[in-house]
Design a protein around this motif. Structure first.
Motif, PDB file in Angstrom:
ATOM      1  N   MET A  92       0.951  -1.290   0.011  1.00 32.55           N
ATOM      2  CA  MET A  92      -0.056  -0.124  -0.059  1.00 32.55           C
ATOM      3  C   MET A  92       0.913   1.071   0.008  1.00 32.55           C
ATOM      4  O   MET A  92       1.898   1.291   0.571  1.00 32.55           O
ATOM      5  CB  MET A  92      -0.769   0.001   1.310  1.00 32.55           C
ATOM      6  CG  MET A  92      -2.212   0.763   1.080  1.00 32.55           C
ATOM      7  SD  MET A  92      -2.959   0.620   2.610  1.00 32.55           S
ATOM      8  CE  MET A  92      -4.624   0.367   1.999  1.00 32.55           C
ATOM      9  N   THR A  93       0.463   2.231  -1.024  1.00 29.17           N
ATOM     10  CA  THR A  93       1.283   3.454  -1.164  1.00 29.17           C
ATOM     11  C   THR A  93       0.854   4.270   0.023  1.00 29.17           C
ATOM     12  O   THR A  93      -0.211   4.344   0.684  1.00 29.17           O
ATOM     13  CB  THR A  93       1.366   3.838  -2.433  1.00 29.17           C
ATOM     14  OG1 THR A  93       0.067   4.248  -2.564  1.00 29.17           O
ATOM     15  CG2 THR A  93       1.670   2.727  -3.422  1.00 29.17           C
ATOM     16  N   LEU A  94       1.753   5.532   0.289  1.00 26.73           N
ATOM     17  CA  LEU A  94       1.454   6.472   1.186  1.00 26.73           C
ATOM     18  C   LEU A  94       0.112   7.270   0.768  1.00 26.73           C
ATOM     19  O   LEU A  94      -0.599   7.640   1.628  1.00 26.73           O
ATOM     20  CB  LEU A  94       2.494   7.472   1.226  1.00 26.73           C
ATOM     21  CG  LEU A  94       2.503   8.501   2.127  1.00 26.73           C
ATOM     22  CD1 LEU A  94       2.075   8.027   3.578  1.00 26.73           C
ATOM     23  CD2 LEU A  94       3.523   9.730   2.115  1.00 26.73           C
ATOM     24  N   GLY A  95      -0.001   7.275  -0.729  1.00 23.54           N
ATOM     25  CA  GLY A  95      -1.240   8.044  -1.054  1.00 23.54           C
ATOM     26  C   GLY A  95      -2.572   7.310  -0.710  1.00 23.54           C
ATOM     27  O   GLY A  95      -3.492   7.705  -0.620  1.00 23.54           O
ATOM     28  N   GLU A  96      -2.456   5.863  -1.043  1.00 26.17           N
ATOM     29  CA  GLU A  96      -3.609   5.037  -0.640  1.00 26.17           C
ATOM     30  C   GLU A  96      -3.835   4.947   0.860  1.00 26.17           C
ATOM     31  O   GLU A  96      -4.868   5.091   1.293  1.00 26.17           O
ATOM     32  CB  GLU A  96      -3.334   3.814  -1.156  1.00 26.17           C
ATOM     33  CG  GLU A  96      -3.162   3.337  -2.510  1.00 26.17           C
ATOM     34  CD  GLU A  96      -2.554   2.170  -2.920  1.00 26.17           C
ATOM     35  OE1 GLU A  96      -2.110   1.186  -2.267  1.00 26.17           O
ATOM     36  OE2 GLU A  96      -3.119   1.728  -4.269  1.00 26.17           O
ATOM     37  N   ILE A  97      -2.702   5.202   1.731  1.00 22.17           N
ATOM     38  CA  ILE A  97      -3.068   5.243   3.319  1.00 22.17           C
ATOM     39  C   ILE A  97      -3.755   6.533   3.324  1.00 22.17           C
ATOM     40  O   ILE A  97      -4.726   6.543   4.277  1.00 22.17           O
ATOM     41  CB  ILE A  97      -1.831   5.012   3.696  1.00 22.17           C
ATOM     42  CG1 ILE A  97      -1.344   3.517   3.764  1.00 22.17           C
ATOM     43  CG2 ILE A  97      -1.836   5.294   5.460  1.00 22.17           C
ATOM     44  CD1 ILE A  97       0.234   3.245   4.068  1.00 22.17           C
ATOM     45  N   LEU A  98      -3.335   7.761   2.695  1.00 21.05           N
ATOM     46  CA  LEU A  98      -3.887   8.910   3.257  1.00 21.05           C
ATOM     47  C   LEU A  98      -5.293   9.027   2.572  1.00 21.05           C
ATOM     48  O   LEU A  98      -6.175   9.598   3.283  1.00 21.05           O
ATOM     49  CB  LEU A  98      -3.135   9.992   2.405  1.00 21.05           C
ATOM     50  CG  LEU A  98      -1.653  10.355   3.007  1.00 21.05           C
ATOM     51  CD1 LEU A  98      -1.031  11.210   2.297  1.00 21.05           C
ATOM     52  CD2 LEU A  98      -1.777  10.727   4.636  1.00 21.05           C
ATOM     53  N   ALA A  99      -5.649   8.134   1.343  1.00 20.78           N
ATOM     54  CA  ALA A  99      -7.066   8.276   0.847  1.00 20.78           C
ATOM     55  C   ALA A  99      -7.977   7.392   1.841  1.00 20.78           C
ATOM     56  O   ALA A  99      -9.081   7.883   2.204  1.00 20.78           O
ATOM     57  CB  ALA A  99      -6.947   7.856  -0.201  1.00 20.78           C
ATOM     58  N   VAL A 100      -7.527   6.211   2.408  1.00 21.37           N
ATOM     59  CA  VAL A 100      -8.237   5.611   3.400  1.00 21.37           C
ATOM     60  C   VAL A 100      -8.621   6.291   4.634  1.00 21.37           C
ATOM     61  O   VAL A 100      -9.560   6.350   5.138  1.00 21.37           O
ATOM     62  CB  VAL A 100      -7.611   4.102   3.677  1.00 21.37           C
ATOM     63  CG1 VAL A 100      -8.099   3.400   4.742  1.00 21.37           C
ATOM     64  CG2 VAL A 100      -7.611   3.197   2.317  1.00 21.37           C
ATOM     65  N   ALA A 101      -7.511   6.898   5.068  1.00 18.03           N
ATOM     66  CA  ALA A 101      -7.542   7.917   6.474  1.00 18.03           C
ATOM     67  C   ALA A 101      -8.601   8.887   6.140  1.00 18.03           C
ATOM     68  O   ALA A 101      -9.395   9.220   6.904  1.00 18.03           O
ATOM     69  CB  ALA A 101      -6.219   8.488   6.816  1.00 18.03           C
ATOM     70  N   ALA A 102      -8.484   9.679   4.886  1.00 19.68           N
ATOM     71  CA  ALA A 102      -9.459  10.636   4.605  1.00 19.68           C
ATOM     72  C   ALA A 102     -10.773  10.091   4.496  1.00 19.68           C
ATOM     73  O   ALA A 102     -11.808  10.857   5.003  1.00 19.68           O
ATOM     74  CB  ALA A 102      -8.982  11.290   3.137  1.00 19.68           C
ATOM     75  N   VAL A 103     -11.038   9.064   4.146  1.00 22.21           N
ATOM     76  CA  VAL A 103     -12.264   8.616   3.921  1.00 22.21           C
ATOM     77  C   VAL A 103     -12.964   8.248   5.294  1.00 22.21           C
ATOM     78  O   VAL A 103     -13.980   8.509   5.876  1.00 22.21           O
ATOM     79  CB  VAL A 103     -12.290   7.150   3.083  1.00 22.21           C
ATOM     80  CG1 VAL A 103     -13.850   6.552   3.128  1.00 22.21           C
ATOM     81  CG2 VAL A 103     -12.305   7.696   1.772  1.00 22.21           C
ATOM     82  N   GLY A 104     -11.892   7.571   6.212  1.00 20.80           N
ATOM     83  CA  GLY A 104     -12.306   7.263   7.667  1.00 20.80           C
ATOM     84  C   GLY A 104     -12.608   8.570   8.303  1.00 20.80           C
ATOM     85  O   GLY A 104     -13.611   8.543   9.356  1.00 20.80           O
ATOM     86  N   ILE A 105     -12.097   9.838   8.061  1.00 23.97           N
ATOM     87  CA  ILE A 105     -12.217  11.034   8.892  1.00 23.97           C
ATOM     88  C   ILE A 105     -13.637  11.508   8.325  1.00 23.97           C
ATOM     89  O   ILE A 105     -14.254  11.966   9.130  1.00 23.97           O
ATOM     90  CB  ILE A 105     -11.178  11.862   8.556  1.00 23.97           C
ATOM     91  CG1 ILE A 105      -9.810  11.375   9.505  1.00 23.97           C
ATOM     92  CG2 ILE A 105     -11.422  13.174   9.064  1.00 23.97           C
ATOM     93  CD1 ILE A 105      -8.713  12.124   9.027  1.00 23.97           C
ATOM     94  N   SER A 106     -13.713  11.489   6.890  1.00 21.17           N
ATOM     95  CA  SER A 106     -15.179  11.944   6.633  1.00 21.17           C
ATOM     96  C   SER A 106     -16.061  11.014   7.148  1.00 21.17           C
ATOM     97  O   SER A 106     -17.276  11.767   7.367  1.00 21.17           O
ATOM     98  CB  SER A 106     -15.134  11.874   5.051  1.00 21.17           C
ATOM     99  OG  SER A 106     -14.179  12.521   4.490  1.00 21.17           O
TER     100      SER A 106
END
Length: 192
Positions: free
Chosen positions: A1-15
């Motif tokens: 998993m790339t850093l971009g994917e991890i940030l995208a998953v985190a952003a979806v979780g925060i949303s």
């Protein structure tokens, strides 16, 4: 998993958490609004009357303490010992001494009471009030003590002078007259 994917998953979780928190806040706000409205409805449904005597004490003007309430009509019931029919008022809530003065004096005499009793006397009555509050129609039915005195008048016997009114308790339509008569009888044993 790339850093971009991890940030995208985190952003979806925060949303998702933000959306859930926003929904919970809206639910709490709606519950508070409903509770406030229910409390306001309950307060509007409770009628407390203020009785203001006229200058010469021959009449009490009745008004709700809550300015958001408007009296439409009233029925005044007297103890059976007075042998009086109910009195109806519409648009001018009041109690007049002339409605019951002579029967009251006869009932007191029948109970062995004197006209010279010191202090205010109490006549139990039922006041049924139809009123508006918050745009809704309500009915209040309660036994009240009507405060009065008997004052001697030269060559004319005694006169009933009205002083005020206080609530004793609310009553249901069924059995209201019996409850009123019980209060009267408790105070005037021989008047039965």
């Amino acid at each position: 998993m790339t850093l971009g994917e991890i940030l995208a998953v985190a952003a979806v979780g925060i949303s998702a958490l933000t959306l859930w928190d926003s929904h919970q806040e809206r639910v709490r706000t709606e519950e508070k609004a409903v509770a406030t409205a229910d409390r306001a409805d309950a307060e509007a449904a409770v009628l407390v009357l203020r009785a203001t005597p006229s200058r010469d004490g021959d009449r009490l003007t009745l008004a709700p303490l809550n300015p958001e309430q408007a009296i439409q009509a009233q029925t005044i019931l007297f103890p059976s010992a007075l042998k009086l029919p109910p009195v109806e008022t519409t648009g001018d809530p009041r109690i007049e001494a002339d409605w019951f003065a002579e029967p009251l004096k006869r009932a007191r005499k029948g109970a062995g009471q004197k006209d010279e009793d010191p202090g205010d006397q109490r006549l139990p009555i039922i006041v049924v009030t139809h009123y508006l509050a918050g745009g809704a129609r309500h009915t209040s039915r309660a036994i009240h003590d009507l405060g009065y005195t008997l004052e001697g008048r030269f060559l004319r016997g005694s006169a009933v002078t009205l002083r005020g009114m206080s609530i004793v308790r609310t009553v249901k339509e069924e059995g209201a007259q019996a409850a009123l008569d019980a209060v009267w009888t408790g105070r005037h044993r021989s008047a039965g």
